[in-house]
Design a protein around this motif. Structure first.
Motif, PDB file in Angstrom:
ATOM      1  N   TYR A  91      -8.186   1.598   9.036  1.00 28.09           N
ATOM      2  CA  TYR A  91      -8.156   2.104   7.908  1.00 28.09           C
ATOM      3  C   TYR A  91      -8.587   1.175   6.869  1.00 28.09           C
ATOM      4  N   PRO A  92     -10.115   1.136   6.966  1.00 27.10           N
ATOM      5  CA  PRO A  92     -10.697  -0.349   5.945  1.00 27.10           C
ATOM      6  C   PRO A  92     -10.424   0.308   4.448  1.00 27.10           C
ATOM      7  N   ALA A  93     -10.565  -0.682   3.532  1.00 30.87           N
ATOM      8  CA  ALA A  93     -10.391  -0.645   2.184  1.00 30.87           C
ATOM      9  C   ALA A  93     -11.320   0.420   1.658  1.00 30.87           C
ATOM     10  N   LYS A  94     -10.908   1.298   0.787  1.00 35.53           N
ATOM     11  CA  LYS A  94     -11.783   2.129  -0.010  1.00 35.53           C
ATOM     12  C   LYS A  94     -11.819   1.518  -1.646  1.00 35.53           C
ATOM     13  N   GLU A  95     -12.698   2.058  -2.472  1.00 36.07           N
ATOM     14  CA  GLU A  95     -13.056   1.326  -3.635  1.00 36.07           C
ATOM     15  C   GLU A  95     -11.805   2.022  -4.462  1.00 36.07           C
ATOM     16  N   TRP A  96     -11.437   3.110  -4.420  1.00 35.38           N
ATOM     17  CA  TRP A  96     -10.289   3.504  -5.181  1.00 35.38           C
ATOM     18  C   TRP A  96      -8.840   3.215  -4.855  1.00 35.38           C
ATOM     19  N   TRP A  97      -8.734   2.531  -3.897  1.00 38.37           N
ATOM     20  CA  TRP A  97      -7.486   1.736  -3.573  1.00 38.37           C
ATOM     21  C   TRP A  97      -6.998   0.847  -4.518  1.00 38.37           C
ATOM     22  N   PRO A  98      -5.654   1.136  -4.965  1.00 39.41           N
ATOM     23  CA  PRO A  98      -5.099   0.150  -5.832  1.00 39.41           C
ATOM     24  C   PRO A  98      -4.961  -1.347  -5.126  1.00 39.41           C
ATOM     25  N   THR A  99      -5.076  -2.369  -5.677  1.00 41.62           N
ATOM     26  CA  THR A  99      -4.921  -3.834  -5.447  1.00 41.62           C
ATOM     27  C   THR A  99      -3.573  -3.871  -4.449  1.00 41.62           C
ATOM     28  N   ILE A 100      -2.336  -3.535  -4.779  1.00 42.96           N
ATOM     29  CA  ILE A 100      -1.224  -3.595  -4.179  1.00 42.96           C
ATOM     30  C   ILE A 100      -1.376  -3.196  -2.806  1.00 42.96           C
ATOM     31  N   TRP A 101      -2.363  -2.327  -2.501  1.00 43.35           N
ATOM     32  CA  TRP A 101      -2.240  -1.830  -1.236  1.00 43.35           C
ATOM     33  C   TRP A 101      -2.845  -2.838  -0.425  1.00 43.35           C
ATOM     34  N   LEU A 102      -3.538  -3.859  -0.632  1.00 42.74           N
ATOM     35  CA  LEU A 102      -4.444  -4.677  -0.064  1.00 42.74           C
ATOM     36  C   LEU A 102      -3.821  -6.064  -0.121  1.00 42.74           C
ATOM     37  N   ALA A 111       6.035   0.519  -0.472  1.00 44.09           N
ATOM     38  CA  ALA A 111       5.073   1.691  -0.121  1.00 44.09           C
ATOM     39  C   ALA A 111       5.479   2.925  -0.861  1.00 44.09           C
ATOM     40  N   PHE A 112       6.541   3.354  -0.754  1.00 48.08           N
ATOM     41  CA  PHE A 112       6.944   4.697  -1.399  1.00 48.08           C
ATOM     42  C   PHE A 112       6.579   5.015  -2.988  1.00 48.08           C
ATOM     43  N   GLN A 113       6.825   3.701  -3.810  1.00 48.38           N
ATOM     44  CA  GLN A 113       7.184   3.845  -5.173  1.00 48.38           C
ATOM     45  C   GLN A 113       5.298   3.827  -5.591  1.00 48.38           C
ATOM     46  N   ASN A 114       4.464   3.189  -4.514  1.00 54.52           N
ATOM     47  CA  ASN A 114       2.990   2.824  -4.728  1.00 54.52           C
ATOM     48  C   ASN A 114       2.102   3.907  -4.087  1.00 54.52           C
ATOM     49  N   SER A 115       2.774   4.792  -3.302  1.00 53.97           N
ATOM     50  CA  SER A 115       2.110   5.865  -2.289  1.00 53.97           C
ATOM     51  C   SER A 115       0.992   5.239  -1.606  1.00 53.97           C
ATOM     52  N   ALA A 116       1.501   4.204  -0.765  1.00 51.29           N
ATOM     53  CA  ALA A 116       0.641   3.350   0.065  1.00 51.29           C
ATOM     54  C   ALA A 116      -0.120   4.268   1.123  1.00 51.29           C
ATOM     55  N   VAL A 117      -1.061   5.019   1.115  1.00 48.55           N
ATOM     56  CA  VAL A 117      -1.479   6.042   2.063  1.00 48.55           C
ATOM     57  C   VAL A 117      -1.613   5.253   3.409  1.00 48.55           C
ATOM     58  N   PRO A 118      -2.352   4.157   3.491  1.00 48.23           N
ATOM     59  CA  PRO A 118      -2.652   3.320   4.910  1.00 48.23           C
ATOM     60  C   PRO A 118      -1.239   3.230   5.609  1.00 48.23           C
TER      61      PRO A 118
END
Length: 207
Positions: A91-102, A111-118
């Protein structure tokens, strides 16, 4: 006695209200949105745009509710402080991903409150297709169809659920009618908790 108030803000977007406005005083909703409120004491519904409320759509971010509950019930997430990550090659990072996911591993609440898809894709992969299908059937969740891929089926693919079905599912969850452990439900309520007073607890999912 404390009352639980629960709300999934993502449902507004899932069912198309991102560019619509509900008039003051409960005016009619446009064809692009719907609103459903259920009184758990009387089982009475308040519905705006019933036709759309009954139509099944992809759940997108709202699927983090069953996904989290299943991961807690199976012990894949053992406690609320456990750090969760994902396969960065898969699951490589995508441009639209929020910083907190990375930037760092996340707890299940983060993860729940920030809807961390990966992270949720990773959890779904660990749950596996067989167990996921068993839970979806036990939850009576929408059309219960996860056939399009274990880590993508809720992202505009095979599974569909209506706003009315979402509300009924949440009611079954918070009244202990789902085939999961009480421990999983108790932890899940902590994951969703965003505000608490002496009179109530507000449980919500954002984004």
């Amino acid at each position: 006695m404390k009352h639980f108030i629960w709300f999934i803000t993502a449902a507004i977007l899932v069912f198309g209200a991102s560019n619509s406005v509900i008039a003051e005083g409960g005016g009619s909703c446009s064809k692009l949105c719907t609103f459903v409120l259920k009184n758990s004491r009387t089982s009475e519904y308040t519905v705006i745009n019933r036709e759309r409320a009954a139509k099944q759509f992809t759940p997108f971010s709202t699927f983090k509710v069953p996904n989290t509950l299943i991961a807690l019930d199976l012990g894949l997430v053992e406690n609320l402080l456990q750090e969760l990550t994902y396969n960065h090659d898969k699951y490589p990072a995508k441009e639209w991903w929020p910083t907190i996911w990375l930037e760092r591993p996340l707890t299940i609440r983060e993860a729940f409150q920030n809807s961390a898809v990966p992270i949720y894709q990773q959890l779904a992969t660990e749950i596996g297709a067989k167990r996921m299908n068993q839970y979806l059937a036990g939850f009576n969740y929408g059309n219960r169809n996860a056939s399009s891929g274990i880590d993508t089926f809720w992202l505009n693919e095979s599974i569909k659920i209506s706003a009315l079905e979402q509300v009924d599912f949440l009611e079954r969850l918070f009244t202990g009618q789902l085939p999961v452990s009480q421990s999983a439900i108790d932890k899940f309520k902590e994951v969703m908790l965003v505000e608490e007073t002496d009179a109530y607890k507000l449980l919500a999912g954002q984004k």
